[in-house]
Design an enzyme around this catalytic site. Structure first.
Site, PDB file in Angstrom:
ATOM      1  N   LYS A  62      29.661 -40.464  29.820  1.00  0.00           N
ATOM      2  CA  LYS A  62      30.839 -40.455  30.690  1.00  0.00           C
ATOM      3  C   LYS A  62      32.129 -40.160  29.941  1.00  0.00           C
ATOM      4  O   LYS A  62      33.110 -39.738  30.541  1.00  0.00           O
ATOM      5  CB  LYS A  62      30.937 -41.765  31.487  1.00  0.00           C
ATOM      6  CG  LYS A  62      31.089 -43.033  30.662  1.00  0.00           C
ATOM      7  CD  LYS A  62      31.325 -44.205  31.598  1.00  0.00           C
ATOM      8  CE  LYS A  62      30.267 -45.304  31.490  1.00  0.00           C
ATOM      9  NZ  LYS A  62      30.159 -45.983  30.196  1.00  0.00           N
ATOM     10  N   LYS A 121      23.015 -36.611  24.797  1.00  0.00           N
ATOM     11  CA  LYS A 121      22.829 -37.355  26.046  1.00  0.00           C
ATOM     12  C   LYS A 121      24.043 -37.193  26.952  1.00  0.00           C
ATOM     13  O   LYS A 121      25.167 -36.988  26.474  1.00  0.00           O
ATOM     14  CB  LYS A 121      22.538 -38.838  25.767  1.00  0.00           C
ATOM     15  CG  LYS A 121      23.731 -39.665  25.392  1.00  0.00           C
ATOM     16  CD  LYS A 121      23.457 -41.159  25.584  1.00  0.00           C
ATOM     17  CE  LYS A 121      24.789 -41.889  25.441  1.00  0.00           C
ATOM     18  NZ  LYS A 121      24.980 -42.966  26.367  1.00  0.00           N
ATOM     19  N   LYS A 134      29.958 -42.351  17.419  1.00  0.00           N
ATOM     20  CA  LYS A 134      31.274 -42.525  18.034  1.00  0.00           C
ATOM     21  C   LYS A 134      32.419 -42.529  17.021  1.00  0.00           C
ATOM     22  O   LYS A 134      33.575 -42.336  17.386  1.00  0.00           O
ATOM     23  CB  LYS A 134      31.311 -43.811  18.881  1.00  0.00           C
ATOM     24  CG  LYS A 134      30.492 -43.688  20.149  1.00  0.00           C
ATOM     25  CD  LYS A 134      30.828 -44.749  21.169  1.00  0.00           C
ATOM     26  CE  LYS A 134      30.063 -44.492  22.470  1.00  0.00           C
ATOM     27  NZ  LYS A 134      30.290 -45.495  23.494  1.00  0.00           N
TER      28      LYS A 134
END
Ligand code: AQP
Length: 328
Positions: free
Chosen positions: A195, A192, A111
């Site tokens: 969202k 993966k 991230k």
């Protein structure tokens, strides 16, 4: 008796990955123990959030929990920031964790990669997650595969704390689904489904309308073999669609493989999309009812009150162990 805790971030519309990896388990576990399910808004703000959108996302996620089948008579549904002990124990867990441990977390690496400004909280996130779980003495934590590493850290922190200050925290066990623990992106089966992926075609949102679901599944990448079989190494995209299909329709992957023997990708994809639509349509109807109802806010208030009762007591014990003196 099992004590179950798990959270989901209100960082956007939930994906089919969040449902299959996490929420589906939550619904099944309600009858197996005391459950607390949490909208982890303090985790969501580790990356920038627009206040108005965050407010909507918190209510929307809570409504989705209920629409998916969480029964407030059986399980506690709450918003993390409504129980201030989460943040408080989060700090104490930061004082328990080591930099080196946090640096090893792959989610942080993923991230933060390539970002110019990364908040300190994104780095210390796993300490807050440990606090969420340990605050309630959870014995079991149902999560998707990507959270396994954070849960191992939670166990390490609990053991370290107990070793240093005496038995205080229960050591939690993860519950990771054997099939569907990691649903992959539709546009890239090596990543993966997530969202917060800016490419909308990469995920199916639980609120996508049928037409959109059909379109997204149709456009999902496949491979050039035109044979439907489960092989995560050689055929990750088809394997991912098979997993989604199996879980959406309550069939096994083996059943589907034999059913689709000799059938082409086009027909297969259209059936995958139909199965997903059948799964999501009733959920979307219940979602509309919940999101429009004041009952949602009453459920969250009752949930926070119930959770706070336990959390407040636990914090008294934790502070006492660490040597933080009470105010009075
Ligand atoms: N692709 C996935 N397959 C299976 N399970 C998944 N989960 C997430 N993605 C998949 C599980 O969903 C729960 C809630 O996740 P979260 O909101 O805490 O954050 P996350 O794990 O970081 O999920 P996202 O969708 O990728 O959110 P963003 O994009 O905001 O980071 C967890 O139990 C997770 O394992």
């Amino acid at each position: 008796k099992k004590k179950i805790f798990s959270g989901i971030q209100p960082s956007g519309l939930l994906t089919l990955g969040n449902y299959i990896g996490a929420m589906k388990q939550f619904v099944e576990l309600q009858d197996e123990g005391d459950c607390i399910f949490c909208v982890v808004d303090l985790h969501a703000i580790t990356v920038p959030q627009e206040p108005e959108l965050l407010r909507q996302n918190v209510r929307s996620l809570a409504a989705m929990f209920l629409a998916a089948g969480i029964d407030p008579q059986k399980a506690t549904l709450m918003v993390q920031s409504h129980v201030k002990e989460h943040a408080e124990l989060g700090w104490l867990m930061q004082c328990t964790a080591y930099m080196g441990e946090l640096e090893r977390m792959t989610q942080f690496k993923d991230k933060s990669e390539g970002k110019a400004a990364v908040n300190a909280s994104l780095f210390t996130y796993p300490a807050l997650m440990a606090a969420d779980i340990l605050l309630y003495d959870a014995t079991h934590v149902p999560v998707g595969d990507d959270q396994k590493q954070h849960l191992e850290l939670t166990r390490d922190l609990a053991q370290r704390f107990n070793g240093r200050f005496g038995e205080t925290f229960t050591i939690p066990e993860p519950i990771i689904p054997k099939v569907g623990g990691r649903i992959m992106s539709l546009d890239d089966p090596s990543k993966k489904m997530s969202k917060s992926n800016p490419n909308e075609g990469s995920f199916i949102s639980l609120l996508d309308e049928p037409k959109k679901i059909v379109r997204k599944v149709k456009r999902a990448v496949t491979d050039s073999e035109n044979q439907i079989r489960f092989d995560e190494q050689e055929k990750p995209a088809i394997s991912n669609l098979l997993t989604i299909y199996a879980l959406a329709s309550n069939q096994t992957i083996e059943q589907l493989e034999s059913q689709y023997d000799g059938i082409g990708y086009g027909a297969f994809k259209s059936d995958v999309a139909d199965a997903v639509v059948s799964l999501l349509e009733p959920m979307q109807q219940r979602y509309q009812e919940w999101i429009e109802s004041d009952e949602l806010d009453r459920v969250l208030l009752a949930g926070a009150e119930k959770a706070a009762e336990y959390a407040e007591q636990k914090m008294i014990e934790v502070k006492q162990r660490m040597g933080l003196i009470p105010r009075e």
